[in-house]
Each structure stands twice: as C-alpha cells, then as structure tokens.
Design a protein around this motif. Structure first.
Motif, PDB file in Angstrom:
ATOM      1  N   TRP A   1      -4.176  -4.452   2.424  1.00 50.01           N
ATOM      2  CA  TRP A   1      -2.739  -4.349   2.688  1.00 50.01           C
ATOM      3  C   TRP A   1      -2.486  -3.424   3.869  1.00 50.01           C
TER       4      TRP A   1
ATOM      5  N   PHE B   1       2.890   4.975   1.369  1.00 46.32           N
ATOM      6  CA  PHE B   1       2.766   3.763   0.560  1.00 46.32           C
ATOM      7  C   PHE B   1       3.997   3.564  -0.325  1.00 46.32           C
TER       8      PHE B   1
ATOM      9  N   ARG C   1       2.781  -5.215  -1.285  1.00 42.44           N
ATOM     10  CA  ARG C   1       2.788  -3.818  -1.729  1.00 42.44           C
ATOM     11  C   ARG C   1       3.323  -3.705  -3.155  1.00 42.44           C
TER      12      ARG C   1
END
Length: 730
Positions: free
Chosen positions: A584, A625, A650
């Motif tokens: 990712w 994140f 995510r």
C-alpha cells in the motif's frame, strides 16, 4: 490454498530487532556538500570499537613477514640517528611547537617511512608494494565527485586504476595523477591536540569503500600533534586503535609500515576476483563468479544498475550490475544478465538458498504450484561465495578470525552538525531507500559477513522507474494475483520483510519480487542483530515494534497485570499483514511522488501531502497511515485510481489489523485471506482507471518513449546510473 498457521498460545516468540535509520540515506549526505557528507558518515557510525594496539596489529593488519624484526629495525634506526629515544624522529619536530604549517611540519614523515622500509628491506627478498605520497593540496582522482584532500597516503606502486581519457590530472611536476583506487592508507594530520581529524579520515575510508567495487577493506591514520591512531574498516566493522605517542613509542608505527608495505594486494583490502578495465572511455569491471561445483566464470559489466547499498560504511555493500558473460578470448555474450555483489550476515543463508527453501516448501503444495511460482521470482543463473586465496571471503578472514576483546571500549564519533532526518527527494524520482541499522550497543561482538555473488537471468525494471501508472499498478497486481509472489510466500509460512520499490520489479509483462535475503519462515526462532527495512515503505508496526490495533480494554488491576504478562509472552513479531501494508505504501508513494505531464511540478498541496505521508523520519508512520488522506490534490488523471488504492485499500488494511489483533498472538489467517482478495480487486480497478496515464517525475524531461502498458527489458533504458554517479556514495 494452504493457509498460514498462527503460532499457538504458549509458544515463545522471538521479537524482531528495532531498526534505526542510516545517516547516509538522509538529504544532507546526498546534497553533494562535502561538509555535510563528512558529518553524516561519522554520525551514522555513532561510536566504534576502540581496540588495544596489540589487537589492532594482530586482527586488522596483515601479518609481518617472518624476517622482519621490529626491535632490530628500531635499534638500527637509532644507530642511524633517524630516531632518538630522547627527542623522537629526527626528521620531524614536535608539530605544535614547529612554528610552520601542518603541511611543512609533517611532510618529513615520508623520510620516516623511507628509513623504516629501507631497514626492513635489508633482511627481505620481498619488494615493497607501497610508497608514501604527500600532496595535501591536491585531490586524488575518483569516478565519483569528491574534492577531499587527504594530507598523505600510501599508494600502490603497481596501480589498480586505469587511465580514463579526460580524467583530472595531478598538477605535481613529473608525476602521473594519483587515484583513490590506488590508495591503501589515507593520513590526516593536525598540529594541535584534539579530535577534528577523525571525520576526515573516516570520510577517506568511506570514500574508498563506496567508490571502488574492488575494495574489501581500507586503512587510515590520524596524527594530532604527537598522538597517532590507526583505523580500519570493512563491511562488518570500523575499528580505531588506542592512541600512542609516535615519537616516544616508534615500534608501533614501524610495525604498521612494515606490515602494510610488504603485504600482498589482497591483504591490503583489494579483491583479486574483480578488476577494473577501460572500455570505450568508461570504467567497467571484469568480475569472477566461482560456483559451488568449482567452476569459475567471468562477467564484464556494462552498467551500474544500483549501488545505493554502498552508502553505509558497513553493511551489505550491495552493488548490482548489468553484465555479459565473458569468454576466455574476451568476447562478450550478446544476452545481458544481472550480477549482484553483496555481503550477507554470516548467520544468514545466501539468497539462492532461501529461494530453494521456498520452492521446496511450495513443492509440498504440488509441482504445478512450484512451477507457477517460479515465474514470479528472479531466475538464478549462477551463485557462489567469493573465495580469496583458497578461503571464503568474509570479514572473519579479513580480521584473521578475531572477535573483539572483552575489554573493548567505545570511541565516540561526535561531530559538528546534525543532519535533518529526511530522505533525498531526487530529481529522477527514485525512492530513496532508508536502510536500517541496530541502535547503539556495547561493542562486544562483530556481526561478521560473507562476500557472495549471484547472477540473475532477468534484467528488470524497478517499479519506481516505470513510466505509466497502469503498468505500475499492474506490477503490484501481479504480486498479489492468484498464487503470486507474496501470497505464495505467505501460504507456506514465509514473510519478505523488506518490500520496497527497489524490490518490486517488472520483467516484460510479469511482476517479480526480488531481494529475498531477509525473508524468513514465520515459525523461525532465529533472531539476528541486524535487520533491515526501507522507511518510506515500512509498516507502522514494524517501525513501532509493537502491535498498534488492539482493541481498547477496560481492565481491573488484576487483569491489567495479567494483560502485561500476556504481552511479554507474545511480543511484537513480523507477520504477512506487514508485507501487505508495504505494498500500500508503494502504491501511495507512486501516486503522490509523480505528475502526469512532462515538465510539470507537483502542486503545493500534493507536495505537502507527500511530505506528510513520507516525512523520512521515525515515529511518524502511524500518524501518516491514520490520517484522512486527500487524494483530490493529485493530478485529475490520478484521482480515480487513487480513490480505490489510497482510500479503500488503506481501510481494508485497518480492518484486517483490527480483526487479527482481537486476540494475541494476532490471528491473521482469515484477515489476510480477505485482505488479499480486496487488494487484488482494488489493484485491478486501479489498472482499469489508469491504462493510459503517464508517470513523470516533477520537472524532469523524458527523452524516450515506452509502451503504454507493457515494458520489456529490450526497450527500457536504465536511467539510474547517471543520477547515481552524481551523488556521493559510501
């Protein structure tokens, strides 16, 4: 597909090692500013082992020739009035009292060298291999930009360098140009007492090791008034001796000169299995690969594909070359291959061995599964450990089998200036690797390394060099689709642990995963002192070294202590979800790093988000994140894919982490299976939304075209080398 078995309760788990950043991956080092570079290198080392002189002589220096008697030479020098027990070396005045410049004060050290070598040679039939040179106002030649001025050096009489047309010549009268590639020992002088010269000698050692593929080790000397220290570096450790007064204790300097001057080249740190040649006015290398069945094969380089691995003074020192098989008559095979030259930790398997272990495990799932898997890994053509004079080449042999003495102290390398911990944002759009090293520890053991070489069939393109967004997503999709690389690793209990843009490759129409040196089985109890990671693509929990998605608990006092005991029983451990998160980060990096038109720059908002997501420092991953990322700051053509990749993937990662960490140790089997399905689906959407979308590094003009969707090694130009050669490396 066989699923992974979560470690059962009650089984002790060996925690992974906390990584820390290397200073030589930060922006100051890569700026080209020599002063910043000289700050970065010692800062990266932190503190090094300071060893007794007798240890340095026995471990780091080549052994003395049998005929050499240090006591006899000292007596002869005293009789010849070259040295006096009352005033020291007669050719040199005490530096800080000399009343002249440093250059004038210490230039006569060459006379000391000549006197020692002359006396030693009387009982030897071995010719000297080195000469003393002092040209403190001139910079030795190097293929890499470097304006440093060593005060003096010991130079090979039979040089290893090659004359390149247009290379800078030495301006000294009646002399050829000197080259860093012929320097065995660099000297740094200072008239007064102090420690300023340490960063200069370390830079010299560093420059030798970073710029010359033919070097395995290097030596240095610092002089501060009458105090002298010896220095040594190899891929495992940098050592400094305790200081001594070279006026009143000349035997140590005599030993140093005699050990080196009459040594063979391989004892001085050169690698006899690689030699430098000039081909069409460029430096290339002829490299020997010795296989386990005893064959020796020569390859000749045509390009440096990557050598970021040599930026650290110690470490793997990985260089990757595009090469061609070389016949005995010097002809090159038409088909290029890739050669990897590196130094692995001595307690790790070589990468080809790890690959075979993975294939053995896959074979248990069926031969068809194994054969399907092989196309997603690089094909090893040849492999072997390097041997030098009949011995496996490693830091153990360079240090004559010695480990550090029990009373070894640390020598602090404090230097002026602290570099900002932020990776370089290169003009070529390369993802700057931020390798990791263990934090400062007491120096009690050397983590030895073994020198090895691998030859791969495929000449691939790293994902950070792909020029279409659809191709990049398709490469990541290949890594996940069906029984592809990571799923195959996970399905038999393996994790990669360093998924990054440099390891996600494209060969023709197939995505491949490379650099399996740090891959390991999930049930492995092995723990290594050194671990690696690439900060921009490192999972949050890997950086934090703890689980971050456990549900909040309301606990009684008794339950609180029980919960803490459970955490001790199940410390943080790398698992397959962390490899997935790295994918990712790669996808997100590609989107926020690039623009879609030639010569365009990132908008201020896009640049701000890129710096938020990839700040290049530790303790920032989880907040980046967790943030609600704005994909609308991206070029309009990126946004459809970005919504799917940045936002939806995510969210799927978060769900997988939370689900797996509802119990300890994390039960990631079902969460991983669902996450793989979601990633595969979303990456397919990403490909669909970006088939004809170009990728451009901000402000960089492209001078060639490539296929809109599929790139092959035949039409892909490796552009990294020209950029790398403009950077200082170690």
């Amino acid at each position: 597909m066989t699923r992974i078995s979560t470690p059962p309760p009650g089984v002790p788990v060996t925690p992974d090692t906390l990584p820390q950043p290397k200073q030589t991956s930060l922006a100051g080092y890569h700026s080209g500013d020599l002063a910043l570079g000289r700050t970065a290198v010692p800062n990266g080392l932190g503190a090094i082992p300071q060893v007794p002189l007798e240890y340095f002589k026995s471990a780091a220096l080549p052994p003395l020739r049998k005929q050499i008697d240090i006591g006899k030479i000292k007596t002869s020098l005293e009789g010849a009035e070259a040295w006096s027990r009352h005033s020291g070396w007669t050719a040199i005045k005490e530096p800080k009292l000399s009343g002249v410049s440093e250059e004038e004060t210490l230039e006569p050290l060459s006379k000391v060298f000549d006197a020692v070598v002359c006396e030693a040679a009387k009982d030897l039939h071995t010719p000297a291999t080195l000469r003393f040179v002092s040209r403190p106002t001139q910079s030795p030649h190097s293929d890499l930009p470097d304006s440093s001025l060593p005060d003096a050096y010991l130079l090979l009489l039979e040089k290893k360098s090659v004359d390149i047309p247009g290379a800078k010549k030495n301006s000294a009268k009646n002399s050829d140009h000197d080259s860093w590639y012929d320097i065995a020992v660099s000297f740094e002088f200072k008239k007064s007492d102090g420690t300023a010269e340490r960063k200069y000698v370390i830079w010299g050692l560093h420059h030798i090791m970073r710029s010359d593929p033919c070097r395995r080790a290097a030596f240095g000397v610092t002089i501060e008034n009458t105090e002298m220290r010896f220095w040594f570096t190899c891929r495992a450790v940098t050592l400094v001796s305790k200081s001594f007064n070279f006026f009143s204790e000349p035997e140590h300097l005599i030993h140093f000169f005699c050990a080196l001057v009459f040594a063979e080249n391989h004892e001085l740190g050169w690698d006899p299995t690689i030699r430098r040649v000039c081909v069409e006015d460029e430096t290339q290398y002829i490299i020997t690969v010795e296989t386990e069945d005893g064959r020796t094969i020569e390859y000749q380089t045509t390009k440096v594909i990557s050598d970021f691995g040599v930026d650290g003074v110690s470490g793997r020192g990985t260089r990757i070359f595009k090469v061609h098989l070389r016949s005995r008559d010097g002809k090159l095979d038409a088909e290029p291959v890739v050669l990897k030259d590196s130094w692995r930790e001595s307690d790790r398997d070589r990468e080809d061995k790890i690959l075979e272990q993975i294939f053995d495990d896959l074979r248990k799932l069926g031969t068809e599964v194994e054969q399907e898997a092989r196309q997603y890994f690089l094909t090893v053509v040849e492999a072997g450990d390097v041997t030098v004079h009949g011995m496996i080449d490693g830091t153990t042999s360079l240090l004559h089998g010695s480990d550090l003495p029990a009373d070894c102290a640390s020598y602090a390398l404090s230097v002026d200036g602290i570099l900002k911990a932020k990776p370089t944002r290169s003009s070529e759009g390369l993802a700057q690797s931020l390798p990791s090293v263990p934090g400062a520890t007491k120096h009690s053991k050397i983590q030895h390394r073994i020198h090895f070489r691998l030859v791969f069939k495929e000449v691939c393109t790293p994902i950070h060099e792909l020029q279409h967004l659809g191709t990049a997503f398709q490469t990541l999709q290949d890594v996940l689709k069906g029984l592809l690389t990571l799923q195959l690793l996970h399905s038999v209990g393996w994790v990669h642990r360093d998924v990054s843009t440099g390891n996600a490759l494209r060969a023709g129409e197939v995505g491949k995963l490379a650099d399996l040196e740090y891959a390991k089985r999930m049930n492995s109890k092995a723990s290594n002192e050194v671990c690696t990671g690439t900060l921009d693509f490192m999972a949050c929990e890997v950086e934090a070294q703890k689980y971050l998605f456990e549900p909040p608990k309301v606990l009684s006092v008794a339950d609180f202590f029980k919960d803490n005991k459970d955490k001790d029983k199940f410390p943080y451990k790398f698992n397959p979800l962390h490899d997935m998160e790295s994918l990712w980060w790669i996808a997100t990096w590609i989107l926020y790093r690039h623009v879609d038109k030639v010569g365009h720059q990132q908008s201020e908002a896009q640049r701000k988000w890129f710096d938020e997501l990839f700040p290049g420092r530790f303790n920032a991953r989880f907040s980046a994140f967790s943030a609600d990322v704005d994909y609308e700051v991206l070029p309009t053509s990126f946004q459809p894919a970005a919504f799917t990749v940045v936002s939806a993937m995510r969210q799927a990662l978060k769900i997988a982490y939370i689900a797996s960490e509802n119990s300890m140790p994390p039960a990631y089997t079902d969460a991983l299976a669902e996450l793989q399905r979601v990633f595969t689906s979303h990456l397919a959407d990403g490909v669909k939304h970006s088939k004809h979308v170009e990728l451009h590094t901000p402000g960089v003009k492209r001078s060639y075209q490539e296929d809109p969707m599929f790139e092959s090694r035949d039409n892909k130009h490796l552009k990294v080398r020209s950029f790398l050669r403009s950077l200082p490396k170690c």
